[in-house]
Design a protein around this motif. Sequence first.
Motif, short mmCIF file in Angstrom:
data_model
loop_
_atom_site.label_atom_id
_atom_site.label_comp_id
_atom_site.label_asym_id
_atom_site.label_seq_id
_atom_site.Cartn_x
_atom_site.Cartn_y
_atom_site.Cartn_z
N ILE A 1 0.84 -1.20 0.00
CA ILE A 1 0.00 0.00 0.00
C ILE A 1 0.88 1.25 0.00
O ILE A 1 1.96 1.27 0.59
CB ILE A 1 -0.95 -0.03 1.22
N ASP A 2 0.39 2.28 -0.70
CA ASP A 2 1.11 3.55 -0.73
C ASP A 2 0.08 4.66 -1.00
O ASP A 2 -0.87 4.45 -1.76
CB ASP A 2 2.16 3.54 -1.85
N PRO A 3 0.27 5.84 -0.41
CA PRO A 3 -0.71 6.91 -0.64
C PRO A 3 -0.60 7.56 -2.02
O PRO A 3 -1.52 8.25 -2.44
CB PRO A 3 -0.38 7.94 0.46
N ASP A 4 0.50 7.33 -2.72
CA ASP A 4 0.72 8.01 -4.00
C ASP A 4 0.21 7.15 -5.16
O ASP A 4 0.79 6.11 -5.50
CB ASP A 4 2.21 8.31 -4.18
N ALA A 5 -0.90 7.59 -5.79
CA ALA A 5 -1.56 6.79 -6.83
C ALA A 5 -0.64 6.57 -8.03
O ALA A 5 -0.66 5.47 -8.63
CB ALA A 5 -2.85 7.48 -7.26
N ALA A 6 0.14 7.56 -8.38
CA ALA A 6 1.03 7.41 -9.55
C ALA A 6 2.07 6.32 -9.30
O ALA A 6 2.37 5.51 -10.19
CB ALA A 6 1.70 8.74 -9.87
N SER A 7 2.61 6.28 -8.09
CA SER A 7 3.59 5.24 -7.75
C SER A 7 2.94 3.86 -7.81
O SER A 7 3.54 2.90 -8.31
CB SER A 7 4.16 5.48 -6.35
N VAL A 8 1.73 3.76 -7.29
CA VAL A 8 1.04 2.46 -7.29
C VAL A 8 0.75 2.02 -8.73
O VAL A 8 0.88 0.83 -9.06
CB VAL A 8 -0.25 2.54 -6.44
N ARG A 9 0.40 2.96 -9.60
CA ARG A 9 0.18 2.61 -11.03
C ARG A 9 1.47 2.04 -11.63
O ARG A 9 1.45 1.04 -12.34
CB ARG A 9 -0.27 3.84 -11.82
N ARG A 10 2.61 2.69 -11.32
CA ARG A 10 3.89 2.19 -11.85
C ARG A 10 4.20 0.80 -11.29
O ARG A 10 4.69 -0.06 -12.00
CB ARG A 10 5.02 3.16 -11.49
N ALA A 11 3.90 0.62 -10.01
CA ALA A 11 4.16 -0.68 -9.39
C ALA A 11 3.32 -1.77 -10.06
O ALA A 11 3.83 -2.86 -10.37
CB ALA A 11 3.85 -0.61 -7.89
N ARG A 12 2.05 -1.48 -10.31
CA ARG A 12 1.18 -2.48 -10.94
C ARG A 12 1.68 -2.81 -12.34
O ARG A 12 1.70 -3.97 -12.76
CB ARG A 12 -0.26 -1.95 -11.03
N ALA A 13 2.11 -1.77 -13.06
CA ALA A 13 2.57 -1.99 -14.44
C ALA A 13 3.84 -2.83 -14.48
O ALA A 13 4.08 -3.56 -15.44
CB ALA A 13 2.80 -0.63 -15.11
N ALA A 14 4.65 -2.71 -13.43
CA ALA A 14 5.95 -3.42 -13.43
C ALA A 14 5.86 -4.79 -12.77
O ALA A 14 6.88 -5.48 -12.67
CB ALA A 14 6.98 -2.56 -12.69
N LEU A 15 4.68 -5.18 -12.33
CA LEU A 15 4.55 -6.46 -11.61
C LEU A 15 4.65 -7.64 -12.58
O LEU A 15 3.81 -7.77 -13.49
CB LEU A 15 3.21 -6.50 -10.87
N PRO A 16 5.65 -8.48 -12.43
CA PRO A 16 5.78 -9.63 -13.35
C PRO A 16 4.59 -10.59 -13.21
O PRO A 16 4.04 -10.74 -12.12
CB PRO A 16 7.08 -10.30 -12.89
N ALA A 17 4.27 -11.25 -14.30
CA ALA A 17 3.12 -12.17 -14.31
C ALA A 17 3.25 -13.23 -13.23
O ALA A 17 2.25 -13.64 -12.63
CB ALA A 17 2.99 -12.81 -15.69
N ARG A 18 4.48 -13.67 -12.95
CA ARG A 18 4.65 -14.76 -11.98
C ARG A 18 4.26 -14.36 -10.56
O ARG A 18 4.05 -15.22 -9.71
CB ARG A 18 6.08 -15.28 -12.01
N HIS A 19 4.18 -13.05 -10.31
CA HIS A 19 3.82 -12.60 -8.95
C HIS A 19 2.37 -12.12 -8.85
O HIS A 19 1.92 -11.76 -7.77
CB HIS A 19 4.73 -11.45 -8.52
N ARG A 20 1.63 -12.14 -9.95
CA ARG A 20 0.32 -11.47 -9.95
C ARG A 20 -0.68 -12.12 -9.00
O ARG A 20 -1.57 -11.44 -8.49
CB ARG A 20 -0.25 -11.42 -11.37
N ARG A 21 -0.55 -13.40 -8.73
CA ARG A 21 -1.52 -14.04 -7.83
C ARG A 21 -1.18 -13.82 -6.37
O ARG A 21 -1.99 -14.05 -5.50
CB ARG A 21 -1.59 -15.54 -8.13
#
Lengths: 136, 99
Positions: free
Chosen positions: B51-71
């Motif tokens: 969790i993070d209060p900064d929405a832009a950072s969280v968007r970047r984190a989601r975009a960079a999340l490898p498929a193997r960790h998505r679950r």
Amino acid sequence: MVHALREAHRVLRPGGVLLDLRPAAEHRRVGIGEGRRWRLIGVMREGFEEDWAADRAVAQVLRERWFRAGRRQVFVLDRVMDGAGDLRTWIAEFQQRRALASHAWLLARTERALERTPGAIVGRGPVRLRPLHRLG
Amino acid sequence: MAMIVDPQRREVRALARATAWRGKRVLEIGCGDGRLTLRLAGLGPRRIAAIDPDAASVRRARAALPARHRRRVEYRVGSALRLPYRARQFDCVVFAWAL
């Protein structure tokens, strides 16, 4: 900060652990070169009011027996930057989070040093990790 | 230009020594763009809520999340002062440069 620690206590299961990971309240150093070839260029002049406030908050929840402190670790963390632009970005991000005087002098000194000795810019500083075990 | 934080991986080694991670439910507070989250995922927890209060950072984190960790990894925008999680559901909470 005490409220955030209490929120963490709420979502932790009994016996769970909170890990307080953050830079130590010591000035970060900026140099050129990685590993043993690192050479100091300048020492940042950041303030530590927020770090001390966090320390006080942790001390309070320990005193109130929300948590029990575990063994602390301290290690040096490097931030390797390709060029002066990265250093400028890092300092700007710093200034968004806390009051920080202009570090134009550090940028200028680093750029002069890079002209003499090209290499990676490395920001270096100690980081603390302290486990807090949930009580109650 | 690029910035590499902790190329020696000292931070994640210290975290690995601090507690047992395999099979645990972990909350990371102050995940930013997910730099540390991905290293924590490598320690083998069952689930990471970050969790993070900064929405832009969280968007970047989601975009960079490898498929193997998505679950196993879930990013959310939110504040440490009002965590959007039920009581007593995590084995470990990490304040990642956030306190």
